[in-house]
Design a protein around this motif. Structure first.
Motif, PDB file in Angstrom:
ATOM      1  N   ALA A 106       0.833  -1.209   0.000  1.00  0.00           N
ATOM      2  CA  ALA A 106       0.000   0.000   0.000  1.00  0.00           C
ATOM      3  C   ALA A 106       0.867   1.259   0.000  1.00  0.00           C
ATOM      4  CB  ALA A 106      -0.902   0.004   1.233  1.00  0.00           C
ATOM      5  N   LEU A 107       0.313   2.301  -0.583  1.00  0.00           N
ATOM      6  CA  LEU A 107       0.931   3.622  -0.528  1.00  0.00           C
ATOM      7  C   LEU A 107       0.603   4.248   0.817  1.00  0.00           C
ATOM      8  CD1 LEU A 107      -0.144   5.072  -4.010  1.00  0.00           C
ATOM      9  CD2 LEU A 107       1.976   3.875  -3.427  1.00  0.00           C
ATOM     10  N   SER A 108       1.438   5.154   1.249  1.00  0.00           N
ATOM     11  CA  SER A 108       1.116   5.916   2.451  1.00  0.00           C
ATOM     12  C   SER A 108      -0.099   6.772   2.128  1.00  0.00           C
ATOM     13  CB  SER A 108       2.291   6.814   2.843  1.00  0.00           C
ATOM     14  OG  SER A 108       1.875   7.735   3.826  1.00  0.00           O
ATOM     15  N   PRO A 109      -1.189   6.663   2.902  1.00  0.00           N
ATOM     16  CA  PRO A 109      -2.397   7.441   2.598  1.00  0.00           C
ATOM     17  C   PRO A 109      -2.171   8.945   2.578  1.00  0.00           C
ATOM     18  CG  PRO A 109      -2.883   5.744   4.217  1.00  0.00           C
ATOM     19  CD  PRO A 109      -1.387   5.771   4.040  1.00  0.00           C
ATOM     20  N   SER A 110      -1.144   9.418   3.294  1.00  0.00           N
ATOM     21  CA  SER A 110      -0.894  10.856   3.326  1.00  0.00           C
ATOM     22  C   SER A 110       0.349  11.262   2.536  1.00  0.00           C
ATOM     23  CB  SER A 110      -0.761  11.329   4.780  1.00  0.00           C
ATOM     24  OG  SER A 110       0.321  10.647   5.399  1.00  0.00           O
ATOM     25  N   GLY A 111       0.918  10.312   1.777  1.00  0.00           N
ATOM     26  CA  GLY A 111       2.138  10.599   1.038  1.00  0.00           C
ATOM     27  C   GLY A 111       1.893  11.275  -0.309  1.00  0.00           C
ATOM     28  N   ARG A 112       2.959  11.746  -0.912  1.00  0.00           N
ATOM     29  CA  ARG A 112       2.875  12.455  -2.188  1.00  0.00           C
ATOM     30  C   ARG A 112       2.340  11.561  -3.305  1.00  0.00           C
ATOM     31  NH1 ARG A 112       7.534  14.494  -6.230  1.00  0.00           N
ATOM     32  NH2 ARG A 112       6.130  15.547  -7.687  1.00  0.00           N
ATOM     33  N   ASP A 113       2.773  10.301  -3.358  1.00  0.00           N
ATOM     34  CA  ASP A 113       2.312   9.409  -4.427  1.00  0.00           C
ATOM     35  C   ASP A 113       0.789   9.268  -4.387  1.00  0.00           C
ATOM     36  OD1 ASP A 113       4.979   8.983  -5.234  1.00  0.00           O
ATOM     37  OD2 ASP A 113       5.184   7.301  -3.830  1.00  0.00           O
ATOM     38  N   MET A 114       0.250   9.006  -3.188  1.00  0.00           N
ATOM     39  CA  MET A 114      -1.200   8.880  -3.048  1.00  0.00           C
ATOM     40  C   MET A 114      -1.874  10.200  -3.396  1.00  0.00           C
ATOM     41  SD  MET A 114      -3.865   7.000  -2.351  1.00  0.00           S
ATOM     42  CE  MET A 114      -3.403   5.583  -1.365  1.00  0.00           C
ATOM     43  N   HIS A 115      -1.336  11.294  -2.904  1.00  0.00           N
ATOM     44  CA  HIS A 115      -1.917  12.609  -3.173  1.00  0.00           C
ATOM     45  C   HIS A 115      -2.009  12.853  -4.679  1.00  0.00           C
ATOM     46  CE1 HIS A 115      -1.696  16.994  -3.844  1.00  0.00           C
ATOM     47  NE2 HIS A 115      -2.567  17.022  -2.849  1.00  0.00           N
ATOM     48  N   ASP A 116      -0.965  12.524  -5.418  1.00  0.00           N
ATOM     49  CA  ASP A 116      -0.954  12.783  -6.853  1.00  0.00           C
ATOM     50  C   ASP A 116      -1.918  11.862  -7.607  1.00  0.00           C
ATOM     51  OD1 ASP A 116       0.866  14.793  -6.357  1.00  0.00           O
ATOM     52  OD2 ASP A 116       2.603  13.658  -7.076  1.00  0.00           O
ATOM     53  N   VAL A 117      -2.014  10.603  -7.199  1.00  0.00           N
ATOM     54  CA  VAL A 117      -2.972   9.693  -7.842  1.00  0.00           C
ATOM     55  C   VAL A 117      -4.395  10.183  -7.587  1.00  0.00           C
ATOM     56  CG1 VAL A 117      -3.929   7.355  -7.782  1.00  0.00           C
ATOM     57  CG2 VAL A 117      -1.452   7.671  -7.853  1.00  0.00           C
ATOM     58  N   VAL A 118      -4.692  10.554  -6.349  1.00  0.00           N
ATOM     59  CA  VAL A 118      -6.034  11.053  -6.016  1.00  0.00           C
ATOM     60  C   VAL A 118      -6.320  12.344  -6.781  1.00  0.00           C
ATOM     61  CG1 VAL A 118      -7.506  11.963  -4.163  1.00  0.00           C
ATOM     62  CG2 VAL A 118      -6.171   9.881  -3.793  1.00  0.00           C
ATOM     63  N   THR A 119      -5.338  13.209  -6.913  1.00  0.00           N
ATOM     64  CA  THR A 119      -5.523  14.453  -7.665  1.00  0.00           C
ATOM     65  C   THR A 119      -5.847  14.151  -9.126  1.00  0.00           C
ATOM     66  OG1 THR A 119      -4.054  15.668  -6.191  1.00  0.00           O
ATOM     67  CG2 THR A 119      -4.438  16.630  -8.357  1.00  0.00           C
ATOM     68  N   SER A 120      -5.178  13.168  -9.700  1.00  0.00           N
ATOM     69  CA  SER A 120      -5.464  12.781 -11.084  1.00  0.00           C
ATOM     70  C   SER A 120      -6.893  12.272 -11.229  1.00  0.00           C
ATOM     71  CB  SER A 120      -4.472  11.720 -11.551  1.00  0.00           C
ATOM     72  OG  SER A 120      -4.697  11.389 -12.897  1.00  0.00           O
ATOM     73  N   LEU A 121      -7.328  11.445 -10.293  1.00  0.00           N
ATOM     74  CA  LEU A 121      -8.701  10.924 -10.336  1.00  0.00           C
ATOM     75  C   LEU A 121      -9.716  12.046 -10.097  1.00  0.00           C
ATOM     76  CD1 LEU A 121      -8.194   7.555  -8.419  1.00  0.00           C
ATOM     77  CD2 LEU A 121      -8.284   7.925 -10.896  1.00  0.00           C
ATOM     78  N   ALA A 122      -9.376  12.989  -9.230  1.00  0.00           N
ATOM     79  CA  ALA A 122     -10.263  14.132  -8.999  1.00  0.00           C
ATOM     80  C   ALA A 122     -10.394  14.960 -10.273  1.00  0.00           C
ATOM     81  CB  ALA A 122      -9.727  14.993  -7.851  1.00  0.00           C
ATOM     82  N   PHE A 123      -9.292  15.167 -10.971  1.00  0.00           N
ATOM     83  CA  PHE A 123      -9.343  15.914 -12.231  1.00  0.00           C
ATOM     84  C   PHE A 123     -10.241  15.199 -13.247  1.00  0.00           C
ATOM     85  CE2 PHE A 123      -7.623  16.284 -16.568  1.00  0.00           C
ATOM     86  CZ  PHE A 123      -8.093  17.563 -16.841  1.00  0.00           C
ATOM     87  N   LEU A 124     -10.126  13.878 -13.334  1.00  0.00           N
ATOM     88  CA  LEU A 124     -10.949  13.119 -14.285  1.00  0.00           C
ATOM     89  C   LEU A 124     -12.424  13.111 -13.887  1.00  0.00           C
ATOM     90  CD1 LEU A 124      -8.599  10.113 -15.096  1.00  0.00           C
ATOM     91  CD2 LEU A 124      -9.166  12.068 -16.563  1.00  0.00           C
ATOM     92  N   SER A 125     -12.723  13.577 -12.696  1.00  0.00           N
ATOM     93  CA  SER A 125     -14.109  13.677 -12.231  1.00  0.00           C
ATOM     94  C   SER A 125     -14.611  15.113 -12.261  1.00  0.00           C
ATOM     95  CB  SER A 125     -14.211  13.107 -10.808  1.00  0.00           C
ATOM     96  OG  SER A 125     -13.795  11.759 -10.792  1.00  0.00           O
ATOM     97  N   ASN A 126     -13.859  15.983 -12.887  1.00  0.00           N
ATOM     98  CA  ASN A 126     -14.222  17.395 -12.978  1.00  0.00           C
ATOM     99  C   ASN A 126     -15.619  17.545 -13.586  1.00  0.00           C
ATOM    100  OD1 ASN A 126     -13.960  20.170 -12.849  1.00  0.00           O
ATOM    101  ND2 ASN A 126     -12.804  20.320 -14.750  1.00  0.00           N
ATOM    102  N   GLY A 127     -16.509  18.228 -12.866  1.00  0.00           N
ATOM    103  CA  GLY A 127     -17.864  18.455 -13.344  1.00  0.00           C
ATOM    104  C   GLY A 127     -18.857  17.359 -13.012  1.00  0.00           C
ATOM    105  N   VAL A 128     -18.402  16.270 -12.375  1.00  0.00           N
ATOM    106  CA  VAL A 128     -19.305  15.174 -12.012  1.00  0.00           C
ATOM    107  C   VAL A 128     -19.798  15.419 -10.585  1.00  0.00           C
ATOM    108  CG1 VAL A 128     -19.523  12.686 -11.633  1.00  0.00           C
ATOM    109  CG2 VAL A 128     -18.097  13.547 -13.511  1.00  0.00           C
ATOM    110  N   PRO A 129     -21.109  15.577 -10.405  1.00  0.00           N
ATOM    111  CA  PRO A 129     -21.635  15.790  -9.049  1.00  0.00           C
ATOM    112  C   PRO A 129     -21.375  14.577  -8.146  1.00  0.00           C
ATOM    113  CG  PRO A 129     -23.307  16.287 -10.703  1.00  0.00           C
ATOM    114  CD  PRO A 129     -22.169  15.616 -11.418  1.00  0.00           C
ATOM    115  N   VAL A 130     -21.189  14.830  -6.868  1.00  0.00           N
ATOM    116  CA  VAL A 130     -20.970  13.753  -5.904  1.00  0.00           C
ATOM    117  C   VAL A 130     -22.137  12.774  -5.973  1.00  0.00           C
ATOM    118  CG1 VAL A 130     -20.797  13.206  -3.440  1.00  0.00           C
ATOM    119  CG2 VAL A 130     -19.561  15.168  -4.395  1.00  0.00           C
ATOM    120  N   GLY A 131     -21.816  11.500  -6.072  1.00  0.00           N
ATOM    121  CA  GLY A 131     -22.827  10.441  -6.091  1.00  0.00           C
ATOM    122  C   GLY A 131     -23.484  10.201  -7.439  1.00  0.00           C
ATOM    123  N   ALA A 132     -23.149  10.964  -8.462  1.00  0.00           N
ATOM    124  CA  ALA A 132     -23.778  10.786  -9.772  1.00  0.00           C
ATOM    125  C   ALA A 132     -23.250   9.539 -10.464  1.00  0.00           C
ATOM    126  CB  ALA A 132     -23.514  12.007 -10.651  1.00  0.00           C
TER     127      ALA A 132
END
Length: 179
Positions: A106-132
């Motif tokens: 596992a990646l460190s949940p608070s580490g840079r690698d995890m942060h960057d992967v989550v940021t990429s997934l957040a970007f790919l969800s741009n404009g998608v309402p929560v739960g849609a």
């Protein structure tokens, strides 16, 4: 994949353009996260125990509808997952892939690698309402296909029967004794 209620809002499948990444720090993080998703073993060799990469299970580099895309995934978390029996954060889901699918660590949940992967997934969800529900967010439903017992039996006998062994215990017979 988590099931959404039938009343969830549906949105069209849309891959955001990298031109939408205007803030330099956010852009750098999202692009580094994308690089990790596409070249996981090369990027994080100590966390991957096989030859898979994140994009191995998410076809079309996670951008193809009906092929388990990452588009909209960030907007579906946190979510209940039956496998874990709890409400998982997106970091939990990412680490589940590292531990199970990639036979790694596992990646460190608070580490840079995890942060960057989550940021990429957040970007790919741009404009998608929560739960849609995003059109094409999972694999397509396939129509039932009638079985072919004769063909299946022959395939089992020639291809798979040796795996469970003759007594179907999952153990192969011991080698013959040597003289």
């Amino acid at each position: 994949m988590a099931q959404q209620s039938s009343g969830a809002k549906r949105v069209p499948f849309r891959v955001p353009s990298e031109l939408e990444l205007r803030d330099s720090a956010y852009r750098a993080s999202a692009l580094r996260g994308r690089a990790i998703l596409l070249a996981t073993r090369d990027s994080l060799p100590h966390n991957v125990g096989n030859s898979l990469r994140c994009a191995s299970c998410n076809l079309g580099n996670g951008l193809r509808p009906n092929a388990m895309p990452w588009v909209g995934s960030y907007a579906r978390f946190p979510q209940y997952r039956a496998r874990s029996g709890k409400v998982d954060l997106i970091e939990d889901r990412i680490n589940d892939c590292f531990a199970r699918s990639m036979n790694g660590r596992a990646l460190s949940p608070s580490g840079r690698d995890m942060h960057d992967v989550v940021t990429s997934l957040a970007f790919l969800s741009n404009g998608v309402p929560v739960g849609a529900q995003v059109d094409g967010q999972g694999p397509p439903r396939l129509p039932p296909h009638p079985g072919a017992p004769r063909r299946g039996g022959a395939m089992f006998a020639t291809t798979f029967a040796s795996c469970p062994g003759p007594d179907r215990t999952g153990r192969a017979p011991p080698p013959p004794p040597t003289a």
